[in-house]
Design a protein around this motif. Structure first.
Motif, PDB file in Angstrom:
ATOM      1  N   PHE A  49       0.832  -1.205   0.000  1.00  0.00           N
ATOM      2  CA  PHE A  49       0.000   0.000   0.000  1.00  0.00           C
ATOM      3  C   PHE A  49       0.866   1.254   0.000  1.00  0.00           C
ATOM      4  CE2 PHE A  49      -1.858  -3.391   2.594  1.00  0.00           C
ATOM      5  CZ  PHE A  49      -2.960  -3.701   1.810  1.00  0.00           C
ATOM      6  N   GLY A  50       0.725   2.065  -1.038  1.00  0.00           N
ATOM      7  CA  GLY A  50       1.501   3.290  -1.116  1.00  0.00           C
ATOM      8  C   GLY A  50       0.863   4.407  -0.319  1.00  0.00           C
ATOM      9  N   ARG A  51       0.785   4.224   1.002  1.00  0.00           N
ATOM     10  CA  ARG A  51       0.151   5.225   1.848  1.00  0.00           C
ATOM     11  C   ARG A  51       1.212   6.122   2.486  1.00  0.00           C
ATOM     12  NH1 ARG A  51      -3.935   0.818   4.580  1.00  0.00           N
ATOM     13  NH2 ARG A  51      -5.210   0.494   2.734  1.00  0.00           N
ATOM     14  N   PRO A  52       1.123   7.418   2.241  1.00  0.00           N
ATOM     15  CA  PRO A  52       2.147   8.343   2.746  1.00  0.00           C
ATOM     16  C   PRO A  52       2.365   8.262   4.252  1.00  0.00           C
ATOM     17  CG  PRO A  52       0.688   9.465   1.199  1.00  0.00           C
ATOM     18  CD  PRO A  52       0.090   8.125   1.452  1.00  0.00           C
ATOM     19  N   GLY A  53       1.267   8.076   5.002  1.00  0.00           N
ATOM     20  CA  GLY A  53       1.388   8.018   6.451  1.00  0.00           C
ATOM     21  C   GLY A  53       2.245   6.859   6.920  1.00  0.00           C
ATOM     22  N   TYR A  54       2.216   5.760   6.170  1.00  0.00           N
ATOM     23  CA  TYR A  54       3.054   4.613   6.513  1.00  0.00           C
ATOM     24  C   TYR A  54       4.534   4.976   6.429  1.00  0.00           C
ATOM     25  CZ  TYR A  54      -0.672   1.058   6.480  1.00  0.00           C
ATOM     26  OH  TYR A  54      -1.760   0.294   6.770  1.00  0.00           O
ATOM     27  N   LEU A  55       4.884   5.750   5.425  1.00  0.00           N
ATOM     28  CA  LEU A  55       6.286   6.149   5.251  1.00  0.00           C
ATOM     29  C   LEU A  55       6.758   6.946   6.460  1.00  0.00           C
ATOM     30  CD1 LEU A  55       8.939   6.678   3.817  1.00  0.00           C
ATOM     31  CD2 LEU A  55       7.810   8.445   2.462  1.00  0.00           C
ATOM     32  N   ARG A  56       5.980   7.918   6.854  1.00  0.00           N
ATOM     33  CA  ARG A  56       6.362   8.750   8.011  1.00  0.00           C
ATOM     34  C   ARG A  56       6.478   7.896   9.272  1.00  0.00           C
ATOM     35  NH1 ARG A  56       6.153  14.278   8.529  1.00  0.00           N
ATOM     36  NH2 ARG A  56       5.071  14.420   6.529  1.00  0.00           N
ATOM     37  N   SER A  57       5.507   6.996   9.479  1.00  0.00           N
ATOM     38  CA  SER A  57       5.533   6.128  10.659  1.00  0.00           C
ATOM     39  C   SER A  57       6.748   5.205  10.638  1.00  0.00           C
ATOM     40  CB  SER A  57       4.256   5.286  10.725  1.00  0.00           C
ATOM     41  OG  SER A  57       3.126   6.104  10.887  1.00  0.00           O
ATOM     42  N   ALA A  58       7.071   4.693   9.454  1.00  0.00           N
ATOM     43  CA  ALA A  58       8.217   3.795   9.335  1.00  0.00           C
ATOM     44  C   ALA A  58       9.524   4.514   9.652  1.00  0.00           C
ATOM     45  CB  ALA A  58       8.276   3.199   7.927  1.00  0.00           C
ATOM     46  N   MET A  59       9.653   5.726   9.168  1.00  0.00           N
ATOM     47  CA  MET A  59      10.866   6.494   9.442  1.00  0.00           C
ATOM     48  C   MET A  59      10.984   6.809  10.930  1.00  0.00           C
ATOM     49  SD  MET A  59      12.503   6.795   6.587  1.00  0.00           S
ATOM     50  CE  MET A  59      11.897   5.199   6.066  1.00  0.00           C
ATOM     51  N   GLU A  60       9.858   7.138  11.549  1.00  0.00           N
ATOM     52  CA  GLU A  60       9.869   7.422  12.983  1.00  0.00           C
ATOM     53  C   GLU A  60      10.224   6.178  13.792  1.00  0.00           C
ATOM     54  OE1 GLU A  60       5.977   8.982  13.699  1.00  0.00           O
ATOM     55  OE2 GLU A  60       6.456  10.974  12.909  1.00  0.00           O
ATOM     56  N   ALA A  61       9.900   4.997  13.242  1.00  0.00           N
ATOM     57  CA  ALA A  61      10.202   3.732  13.927  1.00  0.00           C
ATOM     58  C   ALA A  61      11.662   3.309  13.750  1.00  0.00           C
ATOM     59  CB  ALA A  61       9.281   2.630  13.418  1.00  0.00           C
ATOM     60  N   GLY A  62      12.396   4.022  12.887  1.00  0.00           N
ATOM     61  CA  GLY A  62      13.800   3.709  12.696  1.00  0.00           C
ATOM     62  C   GLY A  62      14.143   3.026  11.393  1.00  0.00           C
ATOM     63  N   ALA A  63      13.183   2.957  10.469  1.00  0.00           N
ATOM     64  CA  ALA A  63      13.442   2.294   9.189  1.00  0.00           C
ATOM     65  C   ALA A  63      14.510   3.033   8.389  1.00  0.00           C
ATOM     66  CB  ALA A  63      12.152   2.205   8.376  1.00  0.00           C
ATOM     67  N   ASP A  64      15.322   2.260   7.703  1.00  0.00           N
ATOM     68  CA  ASP A  64      16.374   2.820   6.848  1.00  0.00           C
ATOM     69  C   ASP A  64      15.949   2.884   5.392  1.00  0.00           C
ATOM     70  OD1 ASP A  64      18.774   2.891   8.824  1.00  0.00           O
ATOM     71  OD2 ASP A  64      17.924   0.890   9.067  1.00  0.00           O
ATOM     72  N   ALA A  65      14.927   2.085   5.035  1.00  0.00           N
ATOM     73  CA  ALA A  65      14.435   2.079   3.658  1.00  0.00           C
ATOM     74  C   ALA A  65      12.942   1.779   3.671  1.00  0.00           C
ATOM     75  CB  ALA A  65      15.174   1.049   2.819  1.00  0.00           C
ATOM     76  N   PHE A  66      12.257   2.317   2.668  1.00  0.00           N
ATOM     77  CA  PHE A  66      10.814   2.102   2.543  1.00  0.00           C
ATOM     78  C   PHE A  66      10.515   1.929   1.060  1.00  0.00           C
ATOM     79  CE2 PHE A  66       6.346   3.077   2.341  1.00  0.00           C
ATOM     80  CZ  PHE A  66       5.837   2.616   3.545  1.00  0.00           C
ATOM     81  N   LEU A  67      10.082   0.719   0.697  1.00  0.00           N
ATOM     82  CA  LEU A  67       9.870   0.401  -0.714  1.00  0.00           C
ATOM     83  C   LEU A  67       8.526  -0.279  -0.921  1.00  0.00           C
ATOM     84  CD1 LEU A  67      13.372  -1.166  -1.434  1.00  0.00           C
ATOM     85  CD2 LEU A  67      12.630   1.112  -2.147  1.00  0.00           C
ATOM     86  N   VAL A  68       7.953  -0.097  -2.107  1.00  0.00           N
ATOM     87  CA  VAL A  68       6.739  -0.826  -2.453  1.00  0.00           C
ATOM     88  C   VAL A  68       7.139  -2.185  -3.033  1.00  0.00           C
ATOM     89  CG1 VAL A  68       5.262   1.175  -2.792  1.00  0.00           C
ATOM     90  CG2 VAL A  68       6.674   0.375  -4.687  1.00  0.00           C
ATOM     91  N   LYS A  69       6.269  -3.177  -2.827  1.00  0.00           N
ATOM     92  CA  LYS A  69       6.605  -4.552  -3.195  1.00  0.00           C
ATOM     93  C   LYS A  69       6.762  -4.775  -4.686  1.00  0.00           C
ATOM     94  CE  LYS A  69       4.527  -7.004   0.688  1.00  0.00           C
ATOM     95  NZ  LYS A  69       3.452  -7.922   1.062  1.00  0.00           N
ATOM     96  N   ASP A  70       6.126  -3.923  -5.497  1.00  0.00           N
ATOM     97  CA  ASP A  70       6.228  -4.171  -6.933  1.00  0.00           C
ATOM     98  C   ASP A  70       7.502  -3.575  -7.546  1.00  0.00           C
ATOM     99  OD1 ASP A  70       5.598  -1.512  -6.839  1.00  0.00           O
ATOM    100  OD2 ASP A  70       3.728  -1.667  -7.974  1.00  0.00           O
ATOM    101  N   ALA A  71       8.417  -3.114  -6.693  1.00  0.00           N
ATOM    102  CA  ALA A  71       9.715  -2.647  -7.194  1.00  0.00           C
ATOM    103  C   ALA A  71      10.501  -3.852  -7.724  1.00  0.00           C
ATOM    104  CB  ALA A  71      10.495  -1.964  -6.080  1.00  0.00           C
ATOM    105  N   PRO A  72      11.358  -3.667  -8.711  1.00  0.00           N
ATOM    106  CA  PRO A  72      12.154  -4.775  -9.238  1.00  0.00           C
ATOM    107  C   PRO A  72      13.040  -5.389  -8.151  1.00  0.00           C
ATOM    108  CG  PRO A  72      12.290  -2.842 -10.665  1.00  0.00           C
ATOM    109  CD  PRO A  72      11.607  -2.397  -9.412  1.00  0.00           C
TER     110      PRO A  72
END
Length: 204
Positions: free
Chosen positions: A87-110
């Motif tokens: 799900f390309g939801r913008p809020g997920y990206l912000r939450s992931a970064m706040e949780a300490g994520a180093d990368a955030f990608l959608v599954k359909d990326a190569p």
């Protein structure tokens, strides 16, 4: 790379998990050393296998990939965290970064892009899907407080205010106030719409 990158793969859909493991296994410098199907299995697996990078799907039973990322970040800050989402939801990206994520990608990326992201985070870079990054900036910050999110999440199953108060150890008046504030902030008509809107934006 002088050594093999040890990767944990957390994904509840077995076909997707196995396909990702097979694709990453084709890379000479990457080895999937552990696979789990639940978010609440991630922390133990990271500790048991000494992984370098954890690949975490967002939607998993037990706990979300974002919650799992936060736990790993606290206990094993040296482990790099790559969050994957359908799900390309913008809020997920912000939450992931706040949780300490180093990368955030959608599954359909190569697959090659995923492997490259793993190498990049190990070298200290952050990797974020550019479309999602732009959408997150346009969307703005999550307007809901942690308490408002907690009450909305609990209300998602249709519980009454009395049931919510008991579950959350709050008074019914406090529950009503949190729900009312969340509904106003999200500019919706009722709690069901508030839950749906917050989920669609990745704010829950």
């Amino acid at each position: 790379m002088t050594s093999t990158i040890k990767v944990l793969l957390a994904e509840d859909q077995s076909m997707v998990r196995e396909a990702l493991a097979a694709l990453l296994g084709l890379e000479e410098d990457i080895e999937v050393v552990a696979q789990v199907a639940r978010g609440d299995q991630v922390l133990a697996a990271v500790g048991a296998h000494g992984v370098d990078v954890a690949l975490l799907d967002i939607e998993m039973p037990g706990c979300t990939g974002i919650e799992a990322a936060a736990r790993v970040h606290r206990e094993f800050p040296q482990v790099k965290l790559v969050v994957l989402t359908t799900f390309g939801r913008p809020g997920y990206l912000r939450s992931a970064m706040e949780a300490g994520a180093d990368a955030f990608l959608v599954k359909d990326a190569p697959a090659a892009q995923l492997a490259e992201a793993i190498r990049k985070v190990l070298s200290g870079e952050r990797v974020i899907d550019p479309t999602l990054a732009a959408a997150a900036l346009a969307e703005g910050a999550n307007p809901l407080t942690e308490r408002e999110r907690e009450v909305l999440r609990a209300a998602a199953d249709g519980s009454t205010n009395a049931e919510l108060a008991k579950t959350l150890h709050l008074s019914q008046g406090t529950v009503r106030n949190y729900l009312s504030t969340a509904i106003q902030k999200l500019a919706v008509r009722n709690r069901a719409e508030a839950v749906r809107t917050a989920r669609e934006k990745g704010w829950l």
